[in-house]
Design a protein around this motif. Structure first.
Motif, PDB file in Angstrom:
ATOM      1  N   ASP A 167      -8.003  92.777  -3.385  1.00  0.00           N
ATOM      2  CA  ASP A 167      -9.095  92.022  -2.645  1.00  0.00           C
ATOM      3  C   ASP A 167     -10.075  91.056  -3.736  1.00  0.00           C
ATOM      4  O   ASP A 167     -10.142  89.864  -3.283  1.00  0.00           O
ATOM      5  CB  ASP A 167      -9.893  92.822  -1.689  1.00  0.00           C
ATOM      6  CG  ASP A 167      -9.304  93.597  -0.680  1.00  0.00           C
ATOM      7  OD1 ASP A 167      -8.331  93.108  -0.263  1.00  0.00           O
ATOM      8  OD2 ASP A 167      -9.466  94.803  -0.322  1.00  0.00           O
ATOM      9  N   SER A 168     -10.076  91.784  -4.661  1.00  0.00           N
ATOM     10  CA  SER A 168     -11.193  91.184  -5.684  1.00  0.00           C
ATOM     11  C   SER A 168     -10.818  91.591  -6.867  1.00  0.00           C
ATOM     12  O   SER A 168     -10.555  92.566  -7.277  1.00  0.00           O
ATOM     13  CB  SER A 168     -12.561  91.102  -5.327  1.00  0.00           C
ATOM     14  OG  SER A 168     -13.261  90.780  -6.232  1.00  0.00           O
ATOM     15  N   ILE A 169     -10.967  90.546  -7.781  1.00  0.00           N
ATOM     16  CA  ILE A 169     -10.879  91.016  -9.429  1.00  0.00           C
ATOM     17  C   ILE A 169     -12.430  91.221  -9.886  1.00  0.00           C
ATOM     18  O   ILE A 169     -12.390  91.319 -11.154  1.00  0.00           O
ATOM     19  CB  ILE A 169      -9.860  89.962 -10.337  1.00  0.00           C
ATOM     20  CG1 ILE A 169     -10.525  88.681 -10.085  1.00  0.00           C
ATOM     21  CG2 ILE A 169      -8.189  90.317  -9.482  1.00  0.00           C
ATOM     22  CD1 ILE A 169      -9.440  87.841 -11.234  1.00  0.00           C
ATOM     23  N   GLY A 170     -13.140  90.885  -9.236  1.00  0.00           N
ATOM     24  CA  GLY A 170     -14.678  91.259  -9.876  1.00  0.00           C
ATOM     25  C   GLY A 170     -15.107  90.566 -10.705  1.00  0.00           C
ATOM     26  O   GLY A 170     -14.501  89.071 -10.965  1.00  0.00           O
ATOM     27  N   GLY A 208     -13.055  90.040 -17.294  1.00  0.00           N
ATOM     28  CA  GLY A 208     -12.890  88.955 -18.308  1.00  0.00           C
ATOM     29  C   GLY A 208     -11.443  88.980 -18.608  1.00  0.00           C
ATOM     30  O   GLY A 208     -10.958  88.042 -19.404  1.00  0.00           O
ATOM     31  N   TYR A 209     -10.648  89.942 -18.279  1.00  0.00           N
ATOM     32  CA  TYR A 209      -9.257  89.914 -18.424  1.00  0.00           C
ATOM     33  C   TYR A 209      -8.394  90.816 -17.536  1.00  0.00           C
ATOM     34  O   TYR A 209      -9.036  91.495 -16.814  1.00  0.00           O
ATOM     35  CB  TYR A 209      -9.033  90.624 -20.127  1.00  0.00           C
ATOM     36  CG  TYR A 209      -9.640  92.170 -20.135  1.00  0.00           C
ATOM     37  CD1 TYR A 209      -8.770  93.131 -19.640  1.00  0.00           C
ATOM     38  CD2 TYR A 209     -10.960  92.316 -20.425  1.00  0.00           C
ATOM     39  CE1 TYR A 209      -9.303  94.554 -19.418  1.00  0.00           C
ATOM     40  CE2 TYR A 209     -11.515  93.732 -20.426  1.00  0.00           C
ATOM     41  CZ  TYR A 209     -10.305  94.512 -20.000  1.00  0.00           C
ATOM     42  OH  TYR A 209     -11.044  95.911 -19.974  1.00  0.00           O
ATOM     43  N   VAL A 210      -7.186  90.357 -17.557  1.00  0.00           N
ATOM     44  CA  VAL A 210      -6.210  91.207 -16.526  1.00  0.00           C
ATOM     45  C   VAL A 210      -4.978  91.613 -17.319  1.00  0.00           C
ATOM     46  O   VAL A 210      -4.666  90.575 -17.932  1.00  0.00           O
ATOM     47  CB  VAL A 210      -5.826  90.238 -15.359  1.00  0.00           C
ATOM     48  CG1 VAL A 210      -4.799  91.026 -14.350  1.00  0.00           C
ATOM     49  CG2 VAL A 210      -6.971  89.953 -14.660  1.00  0.00           C
ATOM     50  N   PHE A 245      -5.821  83.819  -7.559  1.00  0.00           N
ATOM     51  CA  PHE A 245      -7.084  83.951  -8.340  1.00  0.00           C
ATOM     52  C   PHE A 245      -7.000  82.816  -9.546  1.00  0.00           C
ATOM     53  O   PHE A 245      -6.932  83.213 -10.678  1.00  0.00           O
ATOM     54  CB  PHE A 245      -7.163  85.404  -8.996  1.00  0.00           C
ATOM     55  CG  PHE A 245      -7.247  86.457  -8.050  1.00  0.00           C
ATOM     56  CD1 PHE A 245      -8.293  86.536  -7.102  1.00  0.00           C
ATOM     57  CD2 PHE A 245      -6.147  87.324  -7.768  1.00  0.00           C
ATOM     58  CE1 PHE A 245      -8.507  87.506  -6.148  1.00  0.00           C
ATOM     59  CE2 PHE A 245      -6.235  88.387  -6.746  1.00  0.00           C
ATOM     60  CZ  PHE A 245      -7.252  88.426  -6.152  1.00  0.00           C
ATOM     61  N   PRO A 246      -7.073  81.763  -9.126  1.00  0.00           N
ATOM     62  CA  PRO A 246      -6.728  80.480 -10.259  1.00  0.00           C
ATOM     63  C   PRO A 246      -7.869  80.701 -11.280  1.00  0.00           C
ATOM     64  O   PRO A 246      -7.750  80.128 -12.376  1.00  0.00           O
ATOM     65  CB  PRO A 246      -7.013  79.214  -9.414  1.00  0.00           C
ATOM     66  CG  PRO A 246      -7.723  79.582  -8.158  1.00  0.00           C
ATOM     67  CD  PRO A 246      -7.302  81.012  -7.863  1.00  0.00           C
ATOM     68  N   ASP A 247      -9.208  81.133 -10.891  1.00  0.00           N
ATOM     69  CA  ASP A 247     -10.081  81.237 -12.051  1.00  0.00           C
ATOM     70  C   ASP A 247     -10.203  82.589 -12.884  1.00  0.00           C
ATOM     71  O   ASP A 247     -10.679  82.477 -13.951  1.00  0.00           O
ATOM     72  CB  ASP A 247     -11.701  81.243 -11.585  1.00  0.00           C
ATOM     73  CG  ASP A 247     -11.742  79.851 -10.755  1.00  0.00           C
ATOM     74  OD1 ASP A 247     -11.197  78.854 -11.286  1.00  0.00           O
ATOM     75  OD2 ASP A 247     -12.376  80.009  -9.597  1.00  0.00           O
TER      76      ASP A 247
END
Length: 101
Positions: A73-76, A79-81, A99-101
């Motif tokens: 739902d969200s990556i919060g 600063g990294y994935v 999640f383009p940003d």
């Protein structure tokens, strides 16, 4: 594998590094095959004892990636994935579009 990634995995997840090396020892590039899926998107499988072991959907890898990423739902405020997986990166491509940003 990049040396920095290798060092991190060895330090924090040594059991994972051992599994990766065990797979590397058993498989050759000729055991990994790219073919067109029913939907015409490329798909990847490994040949093992005459059986095809698909690394993602045999029929629609795009839809499979969408189902996986749509569970997020969200990556919060991360600063990294880190993506953990194999295949042709359909999940990374869809994640970036969601999640383009």
């Amino acid at each position: 594998m990049l040396i920095n990634n290798e060092q991190l995995i060895k330090r924090k997840y040594n059991w994972v590094f051992d599994k990766i090396n065990a797979l590397d020892d058993k498989k050759t590039i000729s055991d990994i095959i790219v073919e067109k899926s029913t939907g015409r998107a490329p798909t990847v499988f490994m040949s093992d004892a005459g059986k095809k072991l698909y690394l993602h959907s045999k029929y629609n890898p795009y839809e499979e990636a969408k189902r996986i990423i749509d569970n997020i739902d969200s990556i919060g405020n991360y600063g990294y994935v880190v993506f953990w997986g194999f295949a042709l990166g359909y999940h990374v491509e869809y994640f970036i579009s969601k999640f383009p940003d």
